[in-house]
Scaffold this motif. Sequence first.
Motif, PDB file in Angstrom:
ATOM      1  N   LYS A 118       0.835  -1.213   0.000  1.00  0.00           N
ATOM      2  CA  LYS A 118       0.000   0.000   0.000  1.00  0.00           C
ATOM      3  C   LYS A 118       0.870   1.264   0.000  1.00  0.00           C
ATOM      4  O   LYS A 118       0.654   2.202   0.785  1.00  0.00           O
ATOM      5  CB  LYS A 118      -0.962   0.001   1.192  1.00  0.00           C
ATOM      6  N   GLU A 120       2.483   4.765  -1.623  1.00  0.00           N
ATOM      7  CA  GLU A 120       1.929   5.924  -2.317  1.00  0.00           C
ATOM      8  C   GLU A 120       3.065   6.770  -2.910  1.00  0.00           C
ATOM      9  O   GLU A 120       4.233   6.559  -2.615  1.00  0.00           O
ATOM     10  CB  GLU A 120       1.115   6.785  -1.334  1.00  0.00           C
ATOM     11  N   ASN A 121       2.675   7.731  -3.753  1.00  0.00           N
ATOM     12  CA  ASN A 121       3.621   8.713  -4.313  1.00  0.00           C
ATOM     13  C   ASN A 121       4.806   8.032  -4.991  1.00  0.00           C
ATOM     14  O   ASN A 121       5.973   8.331  -4.712  1.00  0.00           O
ATOM     15  CB  ASN A 121       4.131   9.659  -3.210  1.00  0.00           C
ATOM     16  N   ALA A 137       8.824   5.163  -2.975  1.00  0.00           N
ATOM     17  CA  ALA A 137       7.446   5.479  -2.612  1.00  0.00           C
ATOM     18  C   ALA A 137       7.368   5.680  -1.102  1.00  0.00           C
ATOM     19  O   ALA A 137       8.363   5.519  -0.396  1.00  0.00           O
ATOM     20  CB  ALA A 137       6.503   4.364  -3.059  1.00  0.00           C
ATOM     21  N   LYS A 140       1.672   5.662   4.024  1.00  0.00           N
ATOM     22  CA  LYS A 140       0.758   6.751   4.367  1.00  0.00           C
ATOM     23  C   LYS A 140       1.221   7.494   5.601  1.00  0.00           C
ATOM     24  O   LYS A 140       1.100   8.727   5.697  1.00  0.00           O
ATOM     25  CB  LYS A 140      -0.657   6.183   4.589  1.00  0.00           C
TER      26      LYS A 140
END
Length: 252
Positions: A118, A120-121, A137, A140
């Motif tokens: 999971k 992000e970015n 990455a 969160k």
Amino acid sequence: MANLNDIIQWCDQTLKTQEFKDYAPNGLQIEGKQDVKKFLCAVTASQDTIDACIAEGADVLLVHHGYFWKGEPYPITGMRGERIKKLIQHDISLIAYHLPLDAHPSLGNNAAIAELLKLENIQPLDFNDKHPIGNVATLKSPISVSEFQTLLKNNINPNTLHLSAQREMIQRIGYCTGAAQDFISKASEQLCDAYISGEVSERTFYEAKELNVHYFACGHHATERYGVQRLGKAIAEQFGITYHYFEQDNPV
């Protein structure tokens, strides 16, 4: 039923194989029958994988690790000769995709790692690469080192090896599947808290400590078993044929 050449053409276009400089030929490596009803996919074209392909009655073997690597001797003898002989005797085609299947943004091994954790970015690990085979990455929110190790063990490999650094929390992560342990320096340049790959070397212990980047070796096989499954499913859906994934329990 599908045509072998149509499958190869679709895969080559989808994975943009001509845009990669690789260590082995991507695409069709051994040609068998033209009509394809069923294929088997696996990480590596080992003897056990070939035997499973024959037992399944598959027309094609699709793998991440095929044959004809740079630096290998030219004669087709010994272990490799026995493997290739069996494929030819049973009229089975061998298709292999290496770096293109690491880098693909949705079918690739790195894309699967990002989804499992999971992340992000997502950005390239090396901005000079047209098609990055590694990425950076973020989670969160930051988590402890032990929490991150548990995340890897639960989602990728329960036998994940951790080489520790001094950072107490992890949020920014570099990752490149397979034998990319030496990219830990690129992760350090990208200010990563941790770096994930498959294999590990003796020198990696010192690099993790001195670069202050936690290193996690999740297994070469374990980190690269996703791309062939995703590509296999995509081929089956595109051409209306049957596929099966063969999992060989390789601890490395």
